[in-house]
Design a protein around this motif. Sequence first.
Motif, mmCIF file in Angstrom:
data_model
loop_
_atom_site.group_PDB
_atom_site.id
_atom_site.type_symbol
_atom_site.label_atom_id
_atom_site.label_comp_id
_atom_site.label_asym_id
_atom_site.label_seq_id
_atom_site.Cartn_x
_atom_site.Cartn_y
_atom_site.Cartn_z
ATOM 1 N N GLU A 1 0.985 1.437 6.976
ATOM 2 C CA GLU A 1 0.443 0.232 6.766
ATOM 3 C C GLU A 1 0.624 -0.711 7.874
ATOM 4 N N HIS B 1 -5.036 -7.129 -2.920
ATOM 5 C CA HIS B 1 -5.906 -6.661 -2.127
ATOM 6 C C HIS B 1 -7.354 -6.864 -2.109
ATOM 7 N N PRO C 1 0.923 -1.271 -0.080
ATOM 8 C CA PRO C 1 0.139 -0.157 0.105
ATOM 9 C C PRO C 1 0.834 1.363 -0.001
ATOM 10 N N ARG D 1 -10.429 -5.829 0.374
ATOM 11 C CA ARG D 1 -9.783 -5.067 1.272
ATOM 12 C C ARG D 1 -10.000 -3.581 1.445
ATOM 13 N N GLU D 2 -10.970 -2.858 0.812
ATOM 14 C CA GLU D 2 -11.285 -1.780 0.503
ATOM 15 C C GLU D 2 -11.012 -1.041 1.921
ATOM 16 N N GLY E 1 0.885 3.235 -3.211
ATOM 17 C CA GLY E 1 -0.484 3.576 -3.727
ATOM 18 C C GLY E 1 -0.578 4.769 -4.850
ATOM 19 N N TYR F 1 -7.717 1.602 -5.881
ATOM 20 C CA TYR F 1 -6.682 0.760 -5.714
ATOM 21 C C TYR F 1 -6.805 -0.511 -5.778
ATOM 22 N N VAL F 2 -7.776 -1.087 -5.002
ATOM 23 C CA VAL F 2 -7.914 -2.459 -4.976
ATOM 24 C C VAL F 2 -8.495 -2.969 -6.010
ATOM 25 N N ILE G 1 -7.432 -0.637 2.958
ATOM 26 C CA ILE G 1 -6.488 0.187 2.279
ATOM 27 C C ILE G 1 -7.040 1.559 2.518
ATOM 28 N N GLU G 2 -8.266 1.972 2.734
ATOM 29 C CA GLU G 2 -8.869 3.199 3.195
ATOM 30 C C GLU G 2 -8.373 3.731 4.494
ATOM 31 N N ALA H 1 -8.951 4.399 -2.276
ATOM 32 C CA ALA H 1 -8.903 2.807 -2.093
ATOM 33 C C ALA H 1 -9.656 1.928 -2.854
#
Length: 327
Positions: free
Chosen positions: A191, A265, A43, A268-269, A46, A258-259, A272-273, A255
Amino acid sequence: MFDKRRLLQSLAVLAAAAALAAPVRAQQLEEVTYLLPAPGFLPAFGPWMLAQAHGYYAQEGLKVSFVTAKGGVDVAKQVGAGNAPIGGAIGDTPIIARANGIPIKAVAVLGGRSLTQLAVHEDLGITGPKDLKGRTVSVWAYQDTTFYAFQGMLASAGLTKNDVNAQAAGPAGVWQLFAARKSDAMVVVPEWAASAREAGAKMKIYSSDDYFKSMAQAILASDETIQKRPDLVRKLVRATLKGMQDIMRDPKAAARDYVAAVPQHKGREAFIEEVFNLYNTYVYPGQKVLGAMDPERLAAVQKFYVKEGIVAKESPVADLYTNQFVQ
């Protein structure tokens, strides 16, 4: 008179022309190798992955391929040797590289604060570095910029690394030892703090910035590339900073995107957020010009590195960075 057949023939010709033109446009993208100090699916990267997913590199006429090196110093070596035009590390890395004759500079810094944080169990009464004497602290490694930043935090309280029981545990072991309560504190990037929280740890986070002003992540380029291909450096910097801006503006949407772009990931939003929110709180703020290096901060970090024997000598601060690509 309306000629339907002729219209269909014209549309077919246009479609064929577009199909032929698309590969041509793709071929016009300049291929660029971008070195990262660790796997790109982490992450921490990102901004880079969002810049790729949102097409910011392509908009600059670039087709970027991310390649993993063996840490930030290895990135500096490879970039300095001309094996890649650009790379990622920490803003501190040019201090180490220049002291060893590697001709690279930081061309952008992704945040005005430190990447490194100190996390402690909230029920131990630890209120900062001054309370760490005799405590067990999990760290990534002893030869790493996060550990050097930790030494700076300890120094602010009159302590040294010998006053604590530092356990080098690797990037996963750092937070796993802490979550299992086998360490009283941990030296982390955002992270890892999020991972420990996800595992149930209750913690307080102290920013390195309040004790020792180490650096955020940086983009590195060689003196030669800066001189001969400033256009390329500017495009890479501009696109990457757009990815960072996406996180700063809307971490929830960032997020999600990105996911979608990084399948490791999937699902796993929320995690990540949280990571992106930690970056927004502890790392990204503080720059009057997005991406700009603070030379006074850099000079102070370098003096500490020399004092502690991390590097043998100081380099001229102007040799360590340039802000020409973020103006």
